[in-house]
Enzyme design. Sequence first.
Site, PDB file in Angstrom:
ATOM      1  N   HIS A 256       0.826  -1.210   0.000  1.00 19.60           N
ATOM      2  CA  HIS A 256       0.000   0.000   0.000  1.00 19.60           C
ATOM      3  C   HIS A 256       0.858   1.257   0.000  1.00 19.60           C
ATOM      4  O   HIS A 256       0.650   2.166   0.808  1.00 19.60           O
ATOM      5  CB  HIS A 256      -0.936  -0.010   1.204  1.00 19.60           C
ATOM      6  CG  HIS A 256      -1.912  -1.128   1.194  1.00 19.60           C
ATOM      7  ND1 HIS A 256      -2.691  -1.471   2.278  1.00 19.60           N
ATOM      8  CD2 HIS A 256      -2.261  -1.994   0.208  1.00 19.60           C
ATOM      9  CE1 HIS A 256      -3.462  -2.495   1.963  1.00 19.60           C
ATOM     10  NE2 HIS A 256      -3.210  -2.836   0.713  1.00 19.60           N
ATOM     11  N   TYR A 257       1.793   1.352  -0.901  1.00 23.18           N
ATOM     12  CA  TYR A 257       2.725   2.476  -0.948  1.00 23.18           C
ATOM     13  C   TYR A 257       1.973   3.743  -1.355  1.00 23.18           C
ATOM     14  O   TYR A 257       1.160   3.739  -2.284  1.00 23.18           O
ATOM     15  CB  TYR A 257       3.860   2.188  -1.922  1.00 23.18           C
ATOM     16  CG  TYR A 257       4.321   0.748  -1.848  1.00 23.18           C
ATOM     17  CD1 TYR A 257       4.706   0.186  -0.632  1.00 23.18           C
ATOM     18  CD2 TYR A 257       4.323  -0.072  -2.971  1.00 23.18           C
ATOM     19  CE1 TYR A 257       5.094  -1.132  -0.547  1.00 23.18           C
ATOM     20  CE2 TYR A 257       4.705  -1.391  -2.906  1.00 23.18           C
ATOM     21  CZ  TYR A 257       5.084  -1.926  -1.683  1.00 23.18           C
ATOM     22  OH  TYR A 257       5.460  -3.241  -1.603  1.00 23.18           O
TER      23      TYR A 257
END
Length: 616
Positions: free
Chosen positions: A548-549
Amino acid sequence: MKGTVLIILLSICHIPISYQLTFPPLIQGALDVLFEGVEQVSDEPIDQPKILNEYDFIVVGAGSAGNVVANRLTEVPEWKVLLIEAGQEENFIMDVPLIANMLQFSDVNWNYKTVPSDKYCLAMENRQCNFPRGKVMGGSSVLNYMIFTRGHRKDFDNWANLGNTGWDYQSVLKYFKKLEDVQIPRYASDTVYRSTGGYQTVSEPPFRSKAAEAFLNAGIELGYPTPDNNGRYTVGFSYHQTTMRNGTRCSTSRSYLHPIRNRPNLHVIKHSMVTKILINPATKTAYGVEFYRNNNKHQVTVKKEVIVSAGAINSPQLLMLSGIGPRKHLEEKGIEVHQDLPVGENLMDHVALGALSFTMNESVALRVRQLFMDSNHFDEFLNYHRGPLAIPGGTEGLALFDLQDLKNPDGHPDLELLFVGAPEPSLKKNFGLTDAVYDQVFKSIEDKNGIMLFPMIMRPYSKGRILLSDNDPFHHPLIYPNYFADERDLDVLVKGIRISQQIIETNAMKRYGTAMLKTPLPGCVNYKFDSDDYWKCYARNLPFTIYHYSGTCKMAPVTDPTCVVDPRLRVKGIKNLRVVDGSIMPEITCAHVNAPIIMIGEKASDLIKEDWNMKT
């Protein structure tokens, strides 16, 4: 004669032989899936053989946000849009939900790794964590586990409170509703929060294991609610809502591009890597891009805007290569500076404590290798898109907690427990574990029934950064996630362990003999097993990214020194340039971020239309 149909199918998306499996022949089923694969590729917009010299808009990256923008901008017939993707076309085998993790070992992944660290990723080879990113039409919506969660209303109200006008929950809710086509009747009836008719299908997987049912029942037994976690409340235990259609992955390529493949004002080029945004240094105006296609360098210009939708790693890399970023860093890399901005800072991720394993004495959990070896399961999926192969990456449910007020249904979650009912078929490969750690801790359970729980930090205090390794656009950037720099993040994970232990002690789980794996991790033998310090050590040794960058091109008011893009997503100080993807998040949402990123694409499209005086 034994067939190797799956090897053929996995080879289509270039998954290495070492990761492939064999199973008995299912000739008709194989033909069905091959025909379906051919049909899907033909539904994707073609790789345009000849492009124009100039477009109204250029969108860089055919991922979760870029595809939305390309769709919505081409709703204006007089606007010509070029969508550029570095990767290949998507095909049907990529859309078999259960093999989601296998795609990380194919060439539709950028194959990023973090910079070696002595503070995290300690049990991984070379002390580096894998950072998967999609290099394919659909981007990371082709690599992800298809989990659809929006986040909590306070996430977006907080964005607005930071000065980002128009990003409060009530303002973004209409875009969440606009994008979705909910095919879950009990949720679709809630017309205040949910909607049907959008491009993005949201459905439940057509299979559920008994282990997943036990997980949900354990939550009920402990007194937690079971909400629609995309509705009014999020805290509690839930089965997954997914970006799946008819039992298969529904990436944003399938949802947003396939229906408009014949729009004459949309051109798509694939296998084409943008290496530079062209900027007029005198006027500080973006006027086009430079890209490589078939090893040849090309340039194409824009009348209106360049829109960067390359993701939280590639977008800051491209901006910095183009002279937009921290002045000192760019000058050190020999790059002419057009705008001094904190590009690459504010990197966030929902890091989890990885491989928290539990054995079970009954086969209510699922084993991936056995599923592929069972011709009945394979036949059921190929012909009907049902059965356990339709489980998204082996994950089936999650639980969200506000650790300050555990049973408050309106709480703002800071912890998630992700339930995996079909553990990874290659734990060592998926995590990048060293041989020593895998052999000593996990090898003994590789053929046993079991589940995993992933305690996950939803509102991390620690933030990292992206830097250039040099000025070569074909070299990977340097990724510093900076996990656990703030000790409070470790405290969240320890609390996640304690709740996990409560879950397995419920009657719902004990009936299957669920028990925690108690083999100590080699790097933590100096701590008493199951002490808080042991689990903190475990987390540093075995963190696991949930992919989930976000945050590396931060949205903020232009008066804020941390601003990269303003609340209309325009790059500060550069005309005709926007960033539209997860990198603009000022703070990460309490969600698997694919749904918020699609929402960002929808809202940004309206902002762009408004700024160019077009009806939204």
